[in-house]
Scaffold this motif. Structure first.
Motif, PDB file in Angstrom:
ATOM      1  N   HIS A  74       0.850  -1.200   0.000  1.00  0.00           N
ATOM      2  CA  HIS A  74       0.000   0.000   0.000  1.00  0.00           C
ATOM      3  C   HIS A  74       0.873   1.232   0.000  1.00  0.00           C
ATOM      4  CE1 HIS A  74      -3.824  -1.979   0.607  1.00  0.00           C
ATOM      5  NE2 HIS A  74      -3.251  -2.755   1.505  1.00  0.00           N
ATOM      6  N   ASP A  76       0.417   5.195  -1.129  1.00  0.00           N
ATOM      7  CA  ASP A  76      -0.416   6.240  -1.716  1.00  0.00           C
ATOM      8  C   ASP A  76       0.314   7.577  -1.806  1.00  0.00           C
ATOM      9  OD1 ASP A  76      -2.500   4.494  -2.105  1.00  0.00           O
ATOM     10  OD2 ASP A  76      -3.459   4.931  -0.191  1.00  0.00           O
ATOM     11  N   GLU A 182     -17.933  -3.269  -0.380  1.00  0.00           N
ATOM     12  CA  GLU A 182     -17.521  -1.890  -0.137  1.00  0.00           C
ATOM     13  C   GLU A 182     -18.713  -0.948  -0.247  1.00  0.00           C
ATOM     14  OE1 GLU A 182     -12.979  -2.132  -1.951  1.00  0.00           O
ATOM     15  OE2 GLU A 182     -14.584  -1.299  -3.163  1.00  0.00           O
ATOM     16  N   TRP A 215     -16.013   2.863   2.853  1.00  0.00           N
ATOM     17  CA  TRP A 215     -15.956   1.841   3.910  1.00  0.00           C
ATOM     18  C   TRP A 215     -15.819   0.480   3.251  1.00  0.00           C
ATOM     19  CZ3 TRP A 215     -19.979   2.364   8.470  1.00  0.00           C
ATOM     20  CH2 TRP A 215     -19.553   1.609   9.564  1.00  0.00           C
ATOM     21  N   GLY A 243     -12.371   5.265   6.149  1.00  0.00           N
ATOM     22  CA  GLY A 243     -11.439   6.387   6.301  1.00  0.00           C
ATOM     23  C   GLY A 243     -12.117   7.567   6.984  1.00  0.00           C
ATOM     24  N   ARG A 246     -12.299  10.831   4.882  1.00  0.00           N
ATOM     25  CA  ARG A 246     -13.298  10.843   3.806  1.00  0.00           C
ATOM     26  C   ARG A 246     -14.689  11.050   4.381  1.00  0.00           C
ATOM     27  NH1 ARG A 246     -11.175   6.023  -0.294  1.00  0.00           N
ATOM     28  NH2 ARG A 246      -9.013   6.759  -0.413  1.00  0.00           N
TER      29      ARG A 246
HETATM   30  P1  ATP Z   1      -8.850   3.294  -2.418  1.00  0.00           P
HETATM   31  O1  ATP Z   1      -9.252   2.315  -3.453  1.00  0.00           O
HETATM   32  O2  ATP Z   1      -9.709   4.484  -2.322  1.00  0.00           O
HETATM   33  O3  ATP Z   1      -7.386   3.599  -2.418  1.00  0.00           O
HETATM   34  P2  ATP Z   1      -8.466   1.083  -0.651  1.00  0.00           P
HETATM   35  O4  ATP Z   1      -9.198   0.010  -1.353  1.00  0.00           O
HETATM   36  O5  ATP Z   1      -7.005   1.156  -0.771  1.00  0.00           O
HETATM   37  O6  ATP Z   1      -9.121   2.527  -1.037  1.00  0.00           O
HETATM   38  P3  ATP Z   1      -8.878  -0.130   1.918  1.00  0.00           P
HETATM   39  O7  ATP Z   1      -7.515  -0.727   1.921  1.00  0.00           O
HETATM   40  O8  ATP Z   1     -10.030  -1.004   1.744  1.00  0.00           O
HETATM   41  O9  ATP Z   1      -8.920   1.067   0.867  1.00  0.00           O
HETATM   42  O10 ATP Z   1      -9.044   0.740   3.241  1.00  0.00           O
HETATM   43  C1  ATP Z   1     -10.276   0.939   3.905  1.00  0.00           C
HETATM   44  C2  ATP Z   1     -10.716   2.388   3.917  1.00  0.00           C
HETATM   45  O11 ATP Z   1      -9.658   3.265   4.307  1.00  0.00           O
HETATM   46  C3  ATP Z   1     -11.127   2.896   2.553  1.00  0.00           C
HETATM   47  O12 ATP Z   1     -12.454   2.580   2.313  1.00  0.00           O
HETATM   48  C4  ATP Z   1     -10.921   4.380   2.682  1.00  0.00           C
HETATM   49  O13 ATP Z   1     -12.045   4.991   3.276  1.00  0.00           O
HETATM   50  C5  ATP Z   1      -9.758   4.495   3.617  1.00  0.00           C
HETATM   51  N1  ATP Z   1      -8.499   4.745   2.901  1.00  0.00           N
HETATM   52  C6  ATP Z   1      -7.742   3.850   2.227  1.00  0.00           C
HETATM   53  N2  ATP Z   1      -6.614   4.406   1.762  1.00  0.00           N
HETATM   54  C7  ATP Z   1      -6.639   5.701   2.160  1.00  0.00           C
HETATM   55  C8  ATP Z   1      -5.746   6.786   2.015  1.00  0.00           C
HETATM   56  N3  ATP Z   1      -4.578   6.662   1.370  1.00  0.00           N
HETATM   57  N4  ATP Z   1      -6.089   7.976   2.563  1.00  0.00           N
HETATM   58  C9  ATP Z   1      -7.255   8.129   3.223  1.00  0.00           C
HETATM   59  N5  ATP Z   1      -8.142   7.127   3.405  1.00  0.00           N
HETATM   60  C10 ATP Z   1      -7.849   5.924   2.890  1.00  0.00           C
END
Ligand code: ATP
Ligand code: MG
Length: 954
Positions: A74, A76, A182, A215, A243, A246
């Protein structure tokens, strides 16, 4: 409008109301998980439960987990600032079921919270479910799809199915996994950022910013085997993640997470500091800098609070990169001085309520950030110029690529992490030759290795065999290290530069690492040195200088000093007596940790330690030097505990339990699922711990979990009631009673890096030696000065005082009296040269003062009527010409000669450099001082020449 703090609290309260236990976030720097640099999801801390390694303590849990997504699976980082909803650091709100409720409740409650409690219009929400996977033989998650329309009012056409990529969650290659569901929100057609992309149609998971995921509800129901098969789990788990940032944006009706109260105070402060305005536009460069800085300071505050520190490797390098990136974006706001650290208090204001630990460590965090900003800031501006040149060259090249050499120079000389250079390149539409960069990095590493030749690094065989070796090595049974100083063992093989050998002879003189089936040697770990000692038989001896661990194998490094050894031979392993000193020092570091916290407060947290037989060293965070009085208090507290001779005990328990007990763990240290907790001052918990640990073996799977729970409760109550004043995670060897440490003395306190202090201290025999030597010195002084030892300080103070007085007297005595100076001056006049009517008087005076020399010049002017005079002397009371003092030159010219153009100031200016000095003055009188008295003679000779030339030309 709800604040972010209220949203977080609301989430927790909602699930508490549904029988969930609140569990605080685990540290963002995971303890005991080598597979992960930083916590990146709420499930990290519950991993052992899903894997069946630890029993859950409660069937339902709720929390807000600190997450950092900047590395590994992960990452970002690239998104930060460019979109409005991906951060490096964010909070993941989660509810958990450990074998309790499953899909129906999860879906129902998530919907209830979002729409009823928080009032989000149901029409804006979409749900997704797992659509099945042929390769895994998994059907579509019809159960979830059905439940969505059954337990919520969502219409069936807003429940979409997606494949494995989006809707099947896996922890890793193997282990717990399952389908997920989701919840996405439709933010309206205006938010689409892919309008220009041909064929784009806004939709959930279609890549545009109109729909974002709020979520994720994960239903863990399988265990992925190493061969790829999925086996249904007997217990089913729920792991959800939402998150906070969000959700705050939605509930606060903002079009960007950065416009919520989680970020605006940080952005406002940055705006005040920089004088730039934030306009919340995505395409705006300045706005982007604001967003990146606000994101990064949150990440830095949390990571440094939890023990990370900028460095050149691993976690530390990730932190350094984030900070340097923020620094560089600060330049876009015109910030050239450290300023990021000044945002720490705002982060604490915003998030301290949810995470009190950042309040406690705020000062440390600021110190660390400021120092790193300052050191990078020194090269950053120059680096940006170098980059601009490199970019210009790259823009002209066909490949539009910055060369590996340029990227390497930026890294090596200007501290630009590769990804910073890449980011800057990307902004200009350029690429970076990363392969070329890596080649240069490899070459540099090789040079560094070559530079170490002859130093014999402790892991020489590990270096010679960087990979693969550990898989061939047998495991050594080493539990004996805690309870025996000698044991009978069998040689399984040895390691040398050729690798591991499990057959043959080890001849006299061989320097190898011997591997035994079992050992009582402690292998270097946790800051404690490996034991030294010997492996012996009746007629041979292998001297061990230290033991190290490679995987599960203990390697005894040393040399065959007598006879020879053979694989398979029965031997005796004997640990050196030094070990008892090491034990004393190790227990003393625990005492020191405790005493520092008592004295300096919680901010004095351990950063590292080194324990060997001779001394102990302890590094801890603290922003300034502790005072002498504080250090004395620390010593006194420790000595009191040693004098009380309290017991030292240990017990083994699951890590999370130990953490809950408040056992201190070292930031960044790796711990297994079961940790050893060393307690000072506790009743004897050792037998309870050991007995229960052993009792676990051989029970059936079911009883195992029950046994484990009982064991934990047993240990918890023992430790809780034991009255221990210190509990630390520790695998080291310790004394059994504090009294045997014998004594404690700090011999040095220093700073080793920004915000980190180091104490070096002695105990046991080393302290005795130290005190004995000190006492001998005192005795000697006492004889020398003929006073009892108690009177020494006063006596020495008086001697120093007397000495000062005498030196002063000597200095004035060495000066000539006024009349002597005059006599010397007259002598110079008598012997001087005369050019026409003008006397040229140059010469040296014995030690004197400036006032006396001036008087002498005045006297000479009067007597000679027409004269140019230059006098030199050395002015520290030492004999002239000794060369140790300062040099002074004075020049005087009578008015008649001034009229003719002679000038004392000019003369002095010309000759002052000869004595390494400078000076000046009026035409009638001038003076110079210099550092080189040995050259006074030369200066005077030069002066005479100058004067004569000048006079000749008038
Ligand atoms: P996205 O596809 O938006 O990157 P994700 O699939 O990587 O999300 P998950 O790993 O399922 O997200 O994480 C659960 C929740 O955490 C997400 O639904 C989102 O609300 C939040 N989230 C994930 N990555 C981030 C981030 N880099 N910054 C802020 N909130 C995040
Ligand atoms: Mg993601």
């Amino acid at each position: 409008m709800l604040t972010a703090n209220q949203i977080r609290a609301g989430f927790i309260d909602f699930f508490r109301g549904k029988g969930h236990e609140f569990v605080p976030s685990s540290p963002i720097v995971p303890r005991g998980d080598e597979t992960l640099l930083f916590a990146n999801a709420g499930m990290n801390q519950f991993k052992d439960i899903f894997l069946g390694l630890a029993p859950p303590e409660y069937p339902r849990a709720v929390n807000s987990q600190k997450c950092l997504r900047v590395s590994g699976k992960h990452n970002d980082l690239e998104e930060v600032g460019r979109d409005t909803y991906h951060h490096t650091f964010f909070e993941m709100l989660g509810n958990w079921s450990f074998g309790d409720y499953f899909k129906a409740e999860t879906i129902e409650w998530a919907w209830e919270l979002l729409t009823e409690v928080w009032g989000i219009e149901p029409d804006r929400l979409w749900a997704t479910v797992f659509g099945g996977d042929g390769k895994d033989g998994l059907p579509k998650d019809d159960e979830a799809a059905r439940l969505w329309t059954k337990v919520t009012p969502i219409p069936a056409d807003r429940v979409l199915a997606f494949g494995k990529k989006d809707n099947f969650w896996e922890m890793g290659e193997t282990g717990p996994c399952g389908p997920c569901s989701e919840i996405h929100i439709d933010l309206g057609p205006d938010r689409c950022d892919m309008k220009d992309v041909p064929g784009h149609r806004c939709n959930v998971n279609a890549g545009c910013a109109r729909y974002i995921e709020l979520w994720n509800l994960v239903f863990i129901q399988y265990n992925r085997q190493a061969d790829g098969r999925l086996i249904p789990l007997s217990a089913k788990y729920v792991d959800t993640g939402a998150g906070l940032e969000r959700i705050a944006a939605v509930l606060q009706n903002k079009s960007s997470n950065y416009d919520t109260d989680l970020f605006t105070p940080i952005i406002d402060r940055t705006s005040r500091l920089s004088g730039h305005k934030y306009t919340s536009k995505l395409a705006n460069k300045t706005d982007n800098a604001f967003r990146v800085i606000a994101d990064h300071i949150r990440a830095l505050t949390f990571a440094i609070t939890d023990g990370a520190a900028p460095s050149n490797e691993g976690r530390g390098y990730v932190i350094r990169r984030i900070l340097r990136r923020a620094s560089r974006f600060g330049r876009e706001l015109g910030m050239h001085e450290p300023f990021i650290y000044r945002l720490v208090p705002v982060v604490v204001e915003c998030l301290g309520e949810g995470f009190p630990e950042i309040k406690a460590r705020a000062e440390h965090v600021s110190t660390v950030i400021e120092s790193e900003e300052a050191s990078f800031g020194r090269t950053l501006d120059r680096g940006i110029e170098i980059f601009a040149d490199a970019a210009e060259r790259a823009a002209k090249s066909k490949s539009a690529t910055i060369t590996g050499e340029d990227a390497f120079q930026l890294y090596d000389t200007y501290g630009f992490p590769l990804d910073l250079t890449q980011l800057m390149a990307e902004e200009r539409g350029l690429k970076v030759d990363t392969e070329g960069f890596e080649e240069l990095m490899d070459a540099q590493r090789a040079r560094a290795r070559a530079g170490r030749v002859g130093l014999a690094p402790p892991n020489w065989w590990a270096e010679a065999h960087p990979t693969g070796l550990d898989t061939e090595l047998p495991a050594t049974e080493d539990v004996h290290k805690y309870n025996a100083d000698a044991c009978n063992s069998k040689i399984l093989g040895w390691i040398d530069n050729a690798g591991f050998s499990n057959a043959g002879q080890i001849p006299t003189g061989a320097e190898v690492g011997i591997v035994l089936d079992k050992t009582c040697f402690y292998a270097e770990a946790g800051g404690q040195v490996g034991d030294s000692g010997a492996i012996e038989t009746d007629n041979s001896r292998f001297a061990i200088e230290g033991a190290i661990r490679i995987a599960n194998c203990i390697v005894h490094r040393g040399k065959v000093t007598r006879g020879s050894f053979a694989v398979g031979q029965e031997v005796r392993a004997v640990v050196s007596k030094d070990r008892s000193s090491t034990k004393k020092n190790h227990t003393a570091t625990h005492l020191l940790q405790w005493a520092l916290q008592q004295t300096l407060g919680g901010s004095a947290a351990q950063q590292g330690s080194y324990v060997c037989p001779e001394y102990l060293r302890f590094d801890f965070t603290y922003p300034k030097a502790p005072t002498a009085a504080e250090l004395e208090t620390v010593e006194r507290l420790i000595r009191q505990k040693i004098a009380a001779d309290l017991p030292v005990t240990w017990t083994v328990m699951p890590k999370d339990q130990a953490e809950k007990l408040g056992a201190m763990a070292l930031f960044g240290e790796k711990y297994g699922n079961e940790v050893r907790v060393v307690c000072l001052g506790a009743a004897d918990t050792r037998d309870a711990g050991r007995q229960k640990t052993d009792g676990r073996r051989g029970t059936t799977e079911d009883r195992r979990a029950k046994g484990a729970r009982e064991r934990i409760n047993n240990q918890l109550s023992i430790i809780n009631e034991s009255g221990a004043f210190s509990r630390e995670f520790c695998g080291g060897t310790h004394v059994e009673r504090l009294g045997s440490i014998g004594g404690f003395k700090i011999i040095k306190e220093e700073s080793i890096s920004a915000g980190v202090r180091r104490i070096t201290a002695l105990t046991g025999p080393a302290l005795n030696d130290y005190l004995e030597k000190a006492s001998d010195i005192v005795d000697e002084l006492s004889v020398m000065l003929k006073v009892p030892s108690e009177a020494l300080p006063e006596r020495v103070a008086r001697l120093l005082d007397d000495n000062k007085k005498l030196a002063k007297q000597l200095k004035s005595a060495a000066r000539l009296s006024g009349s002597d100076v005059m006599a010397e001056a007259k002598q110079l006049l008598e012997n001087c040269e005369k050019i026409a009517e003008a006397h040229v008087i140059t010469g040296r005076l014995s030690a004197t003062s400036v006032e006396q020399a001036r008087e002498a010049i005045d006297m000479l002017k009067k007597k000679a009527k027409s004269a140019v005079i230059v006098l030199g002397f050395e002015d520290d009371g030492q004999p002239a010409g000794a060369g140790a003092g300062k040099a002074t030159l004075l020049a005087g010219v009578t008015d008649d000669l001034v009229k003719k153009g002679l000038n004392a100031g000019d003369i002095i200016k010309q000759i002052a450099p000869v004595i390494d000095g400078g000076g000046g003055g009026r035409p009638q009188m001038a003076q110079a001082g210099g550092k080189n008295p040995a050259k006074i003679g030369d200066a005077l000779t030069r002066a005479a020449e100058l004067i004569k030339e000048k006079l000749a030309s008038t």
